[in-house]
Design an enzyme around this catalytic site. Structure first.
Site, PDB file in Angstrom:
ATOM      1  N   ASP A 220       0.852  -1.202   0.000  1.00  0.00           N
ATOM      2  CA  ASP A 220       0.000   0.000   0.000  1.00  0.00           C
ATOM      3  C   ASP A 220       0.880   1.242   0.000  1.00  0.00           C
ATOM      4  O   ASP A 220       2.097   1.144   0.136  1.00  0.00           O
ATOM      5  CB  ASP A 220      -0.861  -0.010   1.277  1.00  0.00           C
ATOM      6  CG  ASP A 220       0.023  -0.037   2.515  1.00  0.00           C
ATOM      7  OD1 ASP A 220       0.443   1.048   2.962  1.00  0.00           O
ATOM      8  OD2 ASP A 220       0.339  -1.137   3.030  1.00  0.00           O
ATOM      9  N   ASP A 222       0.712   3.730   2.301  1.00  0.00           N
ATOM     10  CA  ASP A 222       0.583   4.365   3.616  1.00  0.00           C
ATOM     11  C   ASP A 222      -0.408   5.528   3.536  1.00  0.00           C
ATOM     12  O   ASP A 222      -1.433   5.411   2.842  1.00  0.00           O
ATOM     13  CB  ASP A 222       1.960   4.793   4.151  1.00  0.00           C
ATOM     14  CG  ASP A 222       1.949   4.914   5.678  1.00  0.00           C
ATOM     15  OD1 ASP A 222       1.355   4.042   6.331  1.00  0.00           O
ATOM     16  OD2 ASP A 222       2.492   5.899   6.213  1.00  0.00           O
TER      17      ASP A 222
HETATM   18  N1  ADE Z   1       2.273  -3.024   6.894  1.00  0.00           N
HETATM   19  C1  ADE Z   1       1.762  -2.974   5.646  1.00  0.00           C
HETATM   20  N2  ADE Z   1       1.458  -1.697   5.301  1.00  0.00           N
HETATM   21  C2  ADE Z   1       1.791  -0.918   6.366  1.00  0.00           C
HETATM   22  C3  ADE Z   1       1.731   0.470   6.629  1.00  0.00           C
HETATM   23  N3  ADE Z   1       1.263   1.330   5.726  1.00  0.00           N
HETATM   24  N4  ADE Z   1       2.159   0.913   7.850  1.00  0.00           N
HETATM   25  C4  ADE Z   1       2.647   0.043   8.748  1.00  0.00           C
HETATM   26  N5  ADE Z   1       2.717  -1.272   8.554  1.00  0.00           N
HETATM   27  C5  ADE Z   1       2.313  -1.759   7.375  1.00  0.00           C
END
Ligand code: ADE
Length: 281
Positions: A220, A222
């Protein structure tokens, strides 16, 4: 006798992250429940082989994903793999991307971390009865094993996966994701990817002199982008996780078969000496 001829019995410890911990990657499997002076690891150890190489697999969050990143017993996990005779550690971890060019599905062979955790035991040397004695001021300039990273990079590229050859992992306490302000701040700190588990895992591996490298797989973007639709949530993570887990399996199977063609003796010895030299007894 040449130093390189002293045989090291290779055994690879694999710590599998969320959705990246399928025991089927090992053949000749057997399960083993173990205990350590630091308590019990996240799950049973799965001992087995990839090709001719002995491996021990451990699911970081346990196989039902029952453990929040704060409450994972990182010390017991690393201690158990060490006690089991593992000589090198390769781990997988899902992560968010803090950079436009690191896309969901990409692999990052991280080389640095920024520690934003605050509720975890991050040293074996805590002065408690039955624990390792002294204080370990372990050097952390290069937390990840460079030769192991190089083999990983070569393997990921050979599989035609998008591989970022370095990257700084920001490890947050979790279990919540970051606010937009936090995410933007981590970008300004030169963080590239973000997860909840690299620290203290890599620190503890260093304390025991275990060479450690991580295959970070982006799921992703974040929370730093303008459009709230782009912000991380569980469904976005889950969507990429299946594909990432197939890629993690391919990487592990290939890289572990290739490890014996390198002589790891000096690498292992160097890590042991670094760990020993860090103790103020
Ligand atoms: N694990 C997978 N995506 C994450 C994110 N955006 N922040 C923290 N841990 C994660």
């Amino acid at each position: 006798q040449k130093k390189s001829k002293i045989a090291v019995q290779m055994k690879i410890g694999i710590i599998g992250g969320s959705g990246l911990d399928d025991p089927d990657i090992l053949t000749d499997r057997s399960e083993k429940s173990v205990d350590t002076p630091y308590g019990q690891p996240s799950d049973k150890l799965i001992c087995g082989k990839i090709g001719d190489v002995d491996c021990v697999l451990l699911a970081r969050h346990d196989r039902q994903h029952g453990q929040s990143p704060t409450f994972i017993n990182y010390r017991a996990n690393i201690f158990a793999l060490h006690k089991e005779g593992c000589t090198l550690l390769i781990v997988t971890t899902a992560c968010g991307s803090l950079r436009e060019h690191i896309e969901p599905g990409d692999v990052v062979i991280i080389d640095q971390f920024i520690d934003r955790t605050y509720r975890r035991e991050s040293s074996f040397y805590d002065g408690k009865e039955g624990h390792l004695k002294g204080v370990s001021h372990i050097a952390m300039g290069e937390p990840f094993c460079q030769p192991l990273r190089e083999v990983l990079i070569k393997t990921v590229k050979s599989l035609k996966l998008t591989c970022h050859e370095k990257g700084t992992m920001v490890t947050i306490e979790g279990p919540r994701f970051s606010s937009r302000a936090e995410s933007i701040m981590f970008r300004s700190w030169q963080g590239d990817v973000i997860n909840m588990t690299t620290v203290p895992e890599v620190v503890l591996a260093n304390e025991l002199g275990l060479p450690y490298a991580a295959i970070a797989m982006a799921t992703d973007y974040d929370s730093w982008r303008e459009d709230p639709q782009d912000h991380v949530d569980c469904s976005k993570v889950m969507k990429t996780l299946q594909k990432n887990s197939e890629n993690a399996e391919k990487i592990l199977k290939k890289v572990i078969r290739e490890l014996p063609s390198t002589d790891w003796h000096d690498v292992i010895l160097e890590h042991k000496e670094k760990a020993k030299g860090a103790i103020f007894a």
